[in-house]
Design a protein around this motif. Sequence first.
Motif, PDB file in Angstrom:
ATOM      1  N   ILE A 166      -0.351   4.142   7.876  1.00  0.00           N
ATOM      2  CA  ILE A 166       0.392   3.178   8.746  1.00  0.00           C
ATOM      3  C   ILE A 166      -0.330   2.074   8.994  1.00  0.00           C
ATOM      4  N   ILE A 167       0.141   0.835   9.074  1.00  0.00           N
ATOM      5  CA  ILE A 167      -0.454  -0.160   9.703  1.00  0.00           C
ATOM      6  C   ILE A 167       0.201  -0.553  11.103  1.00  0.00           C
ATOM      7  N   THR A 168      -0.422  -0.669  12.143  1.00  0.00           N
ATOM      8  CA  THR A 168      -0.153  -0.772  13.459  1.00  0.00           C
ATOM      9  C   THR A 168      -0.610  -2.235  13.953  1.00  0.00           C
ATOM     10  N   GLU A 169       0.171  -3.173  14.358  1.00  0.00           N
ATOM     11  CA  GLU A 169       0.068  -4.353  14.584  1.00  0.00           C
ATOM     12  C   GLU A 169       0.320  -4.809  16.276  1.00  0.00           C
ATOM     13  N   GLY A 170      -0.456  -5.587  16.632  1.00  0.00           N
ATOM     14  CA  GLY A 170      -0.040  -5.963  17.926  1.00  0.00           C
ATOM     15  C   GLY A 170      -1.382  -6.509  18.824  1.00  0.00           C
ATOM     16  N   ARG A 171      -1.399  -6.422  20.119  1.00  0.00           N
ATOM     17  CA  ARG A 171      -2.433  -6.766  20.838  1.00  0.00           C
ATOM     18  C   ARG A 171      -3.312  -5.484  21.262  1.00  0.00           C
ATOM     19  N   ASP A 172      -4.388  -5.542  21.445  1.00  0.00           N
ATOM     20  CA  ASP A 172      -5.620  -4.378  21.784  1.00  0.00           C
ATOM     21  C   ASP A 172      -5.385  -3.318  20.847  1.00  0.00           C
ATOM     22  N   ILE A 173      -4.875  -3.311  19.917  1.00  0.00           N
ATOM     23  CA  ILE A 173      -4.659  -2.123  18.887  1.00  0.00           C
ATOM     24  C   ILE A 173      -5.871  -1.722  18.717  1.00  0.00           C
ATOM     25  N   THR A 174      -6.907  -2.556  17.959  1.00  0.00           N
ATOM     26  CA  THR A 174      -8.404  -2.198  17.365  1.00  0.00           C
ATOM     27  C   THR A 174      -8.992  -1.472  18.512  1.00  0.00           C
ATOM     28  N   THR A 175      -8.638  -1.786  19.831  1.00  0.00           N
ATOM     29  CA  THR A 175      -9.714  -1.468  20.872  1.00  0.00           C
ATOM     30  C   THR A 175      -9.160  -0.292  21.896  1.00  0.00           C
ATOM     31  N   VAL A 176      -7.895  -0.239  21.938  1.00  0.00           N
ATOM     32  CA  VAL A 176      -7.091   0.721  23.022  1.00  0.00           C
ATOM     33  C   VAL A 176      -6.147   1.685  22.312  1.00  0.00           C
ATOM     34  N   LEU A 197       0.718  -1.258  -0.143  1.00  0.00           N
ATOM     35  CA  LEU A 197       0.041   0.088  -0.158  1.00  0.00           C
ATOM     36  C   LEU A 197       0.869   1.237   0.193  1.00  0.00           C
ATOM     37  N   GLY A 198       2.272   1.032   0.192  1.00  0.00           N
ATOM     38  CA  GLY A 198       2.982   2.413   0.260  1.00  0.00           C
ATOM     39  C   GLY A 198       2.809   3.053   1.789  1.00  0.00           C
ATOM     40  N   PHE A 199       2.603   2.294   2.555  1.00  0.00           N
ATOM     41  CA  PHE A 199       2.153   2.727   4.064  1.00  0.00           C
ATOM     42  C   PHE A 199       3.323   2.523   5.033  1.00  0.00           C
ATOM     43  N   GLY A 200       3.315   3.132   6.105  1.00  0.00           N
ATOM     44  CA  GLY A 200       4.341   2.772   7.365  1.00  0.00           C
ATOM     45  C   GLY A 200       3.808   1.552   7.990  1.00  0.00           C
TER      46      GLY A 200
END
Length: 295
Positions: A201-211, A101-104
């Motif tokens: 930017i794509i940010t991944e991990g745990r509780d990313i979508t909620t917190v 996507l050309g994202f961070g």
Amino acid sequence: MEDRSSMGLNDNDTTLESGVTGGPDAPDSGLPTPVDQPGPLGGGDVTGGPGGQGGGELGSTRDPMPAGLPAGAFVAKFVIAVDGPAGSGKSSVSRAAARALGFGYQDTGAAYRALAWHALQQGVDLDDAAAVVSAFDSFDYAIGTDPDDYFVRVGGVDVTDAIRTPEVTAAVAHIAKLPEVRAKLVSLFRQVMRMAEGQGIITEGRDITTVVAPDAEVRILLTADESVRMARRSAEVTTQSAEETSAALARRDAADAKVVDFMNAADGVTTLDSTDLDFDQTVQAVVDLARSATN
């Protein structure tokens, strides 16, 4: 223009070729082409940049917080938030999708690991919560958000590989279970997202979508059957037997489940089950979700 792919602030991922293309020098991903690719911010200073810019508490940025935004809306750009259990492919899939996507790309788990590594280097008693929290004061952290130039540094030391050792993996649970540490790191993650250049930017991990990013344009719970996740993780880790790797993954899930719910999608979060998908298909699914969100 200042290069900001390196976020200097207070992947286990081996790069895998996805076969999915996109970005400024490849076939159209379906999203607008970024004007600027993510580029570096460098350093490790959370209190301000050169010439006295910025300043303030951990989680502050060089620009003031926009007024009137709900909690979590810290990024004036397209954000994809990805949650999921260990071995679900969050890091490799997110990194490949960011490239397409050309994202961070931000691997939040790296910060927990880097802080664990830092605490071990400082001789901190990991059972002493106050000592662990205090270690954050000297945590000079930097991460590369360009998916093609990924690194993790602490105090100028490249720890990209060091934070993936079994010793650090065992120490992470002591770090991640502390609410005060989690709160500090959430501020750090939001700062990375706000300061990264590029359109998304794509940010991944745990509780990313909620917190971390509850207001992200795309929120995904990436999961797979436990047996599939264990097999994938075993294929990635060559320093342990399959039995040891599977046991470590199970312990990690059990420990993290006491802190966050990463197995059930919150309202508005799309569940992406990759059990029957190969790597390229999973990456394409993330790209498709990003594309559909712009229509």
